[in-house]
Scaffold this motif. Structure first.
Motif, PDB file in Angstrom:
ATOM      1  N   LEU A  19      -5.930  10.058   0.596  1.00  0.00           N
ATOM      2  CA  LEU A  19      -5.480   8.851   1.282  1.00  0.00           C
ATOM      3  C   LEU A  19      -4.617   9.285   2.456  1.00  0.00           C
ATOM      4  N   SER A  36       0.829  -1.208   0.000  1.00  0.00           N
ATOM      5  CA  SER A  36       0.000   0.000   0.000  1.00  0.00           C
ATOM      6  C   SER A  36       0.866   1.262   0.000  1.00  0.00           C
ATOM      7  N   LEU A  95      -0.766   2.755   6.082  1.00  0.00           N
ATOM      8  CA  LEU A  95      -2.091   2.776   5.476  1.00  0.00           C
ATOM      9  C   LEU A  95      -2.381   1.349   5.032  1.00  0.00           C
ATOM     10  N   LEU A  98      -7.080   1.661   2.917  1.00  0.00           N
ATOM     11  CA  LEU A  98      -7.021   2.314   1.615  1.00  0.00           C
ATOM     12  C   LEU A  98      -8.331   2.093   0.866  1.00  0.00           C
ATOM     13  N   TYR A 131       0.409   4.463  -2.417  1.00  0.00           N
ATOM     14  CA  TYR A 131       0.237   5.763  -1.767  1.00  0.00           C
ATOM     15  C   TYR A 131       1.293   6.757  -2.230  1.00  0.00           C
ATOM     16  N   GLN A 186     -11.058   4.258   2.476  1.00  0.00           N
ATOM     17  CA  GLN A 186     -10.929   5.669   2.140  1.00  0.00           C
ATOM     18  C   GLN A 186     -11.309   5.925   0.680  1.00  0.00           C
TER      19      GLN A 186
END
Length: 565
Positions: free
Chosen positions: A498, A483, A509, A514, A487, A517
């Motif tokens: 994010l 992730s 995250l 993720l 990101y 969101q």
């Protein structure tokens, strides 16, 4: 023989628990208080055990005192000798300095040249401190840093670290000043001392100013400690530790006393001596405002020791768990199913994945445990970004030739590479048929322009070949998790809503967060749009095509396979 050994084992258990809390930063930012509490609880069984065995100790007390008393003077003298040995070795190292071998003329020549180096290093230290004071970057939250600001911090910090190391060389060269005969060459002796002492003061005055700017920003410390770009690993940590090291404190105070003895013999310009006095006053004053360093630094040492003890275990467990899958069936999403939907994907899409019955799912919060970034083949990239006013493939080839070469390849089954992701070996390219060979697949698309998406792809390609981060920390960039790659790619391409969170002292995250969101930002004018959801029916081992509403609810599903409907 002591009784109630179980009580002693209980104390040991509390101590080990405190070490785990410190090393894993459980309960961050209150992890140190929790560790203190555990250590405090460890005293309870210890005191109970002492009371139970007190009678035995009382009987033996007179005998112990009688046997120990004759050795008490010897112990005191031994401690004094050790203390004298330590002070002498710290202030007057036994190695023979080259200053003792050189003629006075050569020493003066070397000193004049090194005085020029000192002026240059002093300016470098002043410049990077002034730059940090003016831009305020060290006070910012790491989450709020743009990639450009992050690069600025790393560039300025590299300059500071290089100056710090150069100051070390200058100090080492003249730390043998005492081997210059003071009676025969008083000015040479005093100037050599002064050059070493000025280097000490200027170096550590800059250090304390940086520490004051960083304050309690733990994630900024992590960023400064990251290795790479000419910066050694843990540079901030070791710099901070030096400020309270006994050798440094001893030399600082002994130097202040010796300066008063030899100051009349110093031949340096009055302006230089005045500048030195000002810096020494500033250093002493600022250090006096931070007595907490004498508590924090030992705690940092303990915390780091606990972390370095636990991290190899954590890494080994994570690697071993990645090999364990508790089901014999193949993954439900097949290459044939993926072939039916491949045309729906575009470069820049985010692939959110789940593989059932994997042991690694236990340690990853939420339903979705993995994400990847769809890049597409070179032909897809060319078609997607053809409207831009440059050649996308030529740009990639020029900036990241190794990544471009890997993207042009095919996997062992002949499938083209289309996905970049961070998995156990590191950041690699995979075919869609390999990467999305899973049980559940969701695809979301950021609603950014083509230029921003292409920047995001470049941001991801910049990390190609980086190792996998088994410490799971978004603050660093020398290793990444899945992730984190997605990101940070989109941090380079354009702002997406994010937001990492803090888990056990690390910025993270998780993939499920993720997904959550992204779901919250779907809809008219939102930052994401739904593309695809291949949902699994575990009981019948089949894949069904889910809609946007079912995907939006997927992040709330239980992580345990046995609880899924």
């Amino acid at each position: 023989m002591f009784k109630n050994k179980r009580l002693l084992w209980l104390t040991l258990l509390f101590v080990l628990s405190a070490i785990v809390v410190l090393g894993m930063k459980i309960g961050f930012p209150s992890h140190r208080l929790i560790a203190y509490g555990l250590l405090g609880l460890g005293w309870i069984p210890l005191l109970i055990s002492y009371q139970i065995n007190r009678r035995i100790l009382r009987v033996q007390k007179k005998l112990i005192r009688k046997k120990a008393r004759p050795f008490l003077p010897h112990a005191i003298v031994a401690v004094l000798l050790l203390l004298a040995f330590y002070v002498t070795s710290a202030l007057f190292p036994v190695e023979r300095s080259p200053l003792a071998e050189w003629s006075p003329e050569k020493i003066r020549t070397e000193m004049d040249r090194d005085l020029g180096s000192y002026h240059m290093l002093r300016k470098t230290a002043d410049d990077f401190i002034a730059a940090f004071e003016s831009n305020g970057l060290l006070q910012k939250k790491v989450d709020e840093l743009s990639p450009a600001e992050r690069k600025t911090i790393r560039r300025l910090w590299r300059d500071g670290v290089m100056a710090f190391l150069e100051f070390d060389l200058l100090k080492a060269k003249y730390r043998g000043f005492y081997q210059i005969d003071y009676v025969a060459e008083p000015a040479l002796h005093a100037d050599a001392f002064m050059l070493a002492y000025m280097a000490y003061i200027t170096q550590y005055n800059a250090c304390i100013q940086v520490i004051e700017m960083v304050g309690s920003n733990a994630f900024m410390e992590t960023l400064l400690n990251e290795e790479g770009e000419g910066i050694p690993v843990d540079s901030y940590y070791f710099m901070k530790q030096r400020l309270t090291h006994p050798n440094v404190i001893l030399r600082m105070n002994a130097g202040a006393a010796y300066f008063e003895l030899v100051k009349k013999e110093i031949t340096f310009e009055p302006e230089l001596v005045a500048d030195f006095r000002e810096r020494r006053t500033s250093f002493v004053k600022t250090m006096g405002m931070h007595p907490d360093l004498f508590i924090d630094n030992p705690l940092d040492i303990l915390e780091r020791a606990a972390f370095e003890t636990i991290l190899p275990v954590q890494k080994n467990v994570a690697v071993q768990m990645s090999y364990i899958r508790t089901a014999k069936r193949d993954y439900l999403i097949t290459p044939e199913i993926l072939a039916e939907h491949q045309a729906e994907l575009q470069p820049g899409d985010i692939l959110i994945q789940r593989r059932n019955w994997h042991m690694t799912n236990i340690g990853i919060p939420g339903f979705w445990p993995h994400v990847a970034l769809y890049v597409g083949t070179p032909a897809e990239i060319e078609a997607c970004f053809s409207e831009l006013d440059f050649q996308p493939l030529e740009t990639i080839k020029a900036l990241y030739p190794d990544a471009f070469q890997a993207l042009e390849a095919s996997d062992e089954n002949g499938f083209p590479m289309r996905v970049i992701e961070a998995i156990r070996p590191g950041v690699v390219f995979q075919s869609l048929e390999t990467s999305a060979r899973c049980d559940y697949l969701g695809v979301v698309r950021p609603t950014l322009g083509k230029a921003e998406k292409f920047k995001a792809l470049l941001g991801a390609l910049a990390y190609y070949g980086k190792p996998y981060d088994l410490n799971f920390d978004f603050t660093t960039e020398n290793a990444l998790v899945c992730s984190e790659l997605v990101y940070k790619a989109y941090r380079a391409g354009g702002e997406l809503p994010l937001e990492p969170e803090v888990i056990n002292g690390r910025r993270l995250l998780p993939p499920n967060r993720l997904a959550e969101q992204a779901v919250r930002e779907m809809g008219d004018g939102g930052a994401f749009e739904f593309v695809l959801f291949l949902d699994a029916v575990e009981k019948s081992d089949e894949i069904v095509l889910g809609d946007a509403e079912s995907f939006k609810a997927s992040w709330q599903r239980p992580k345990w396979d046995v609880l899924q409907n």
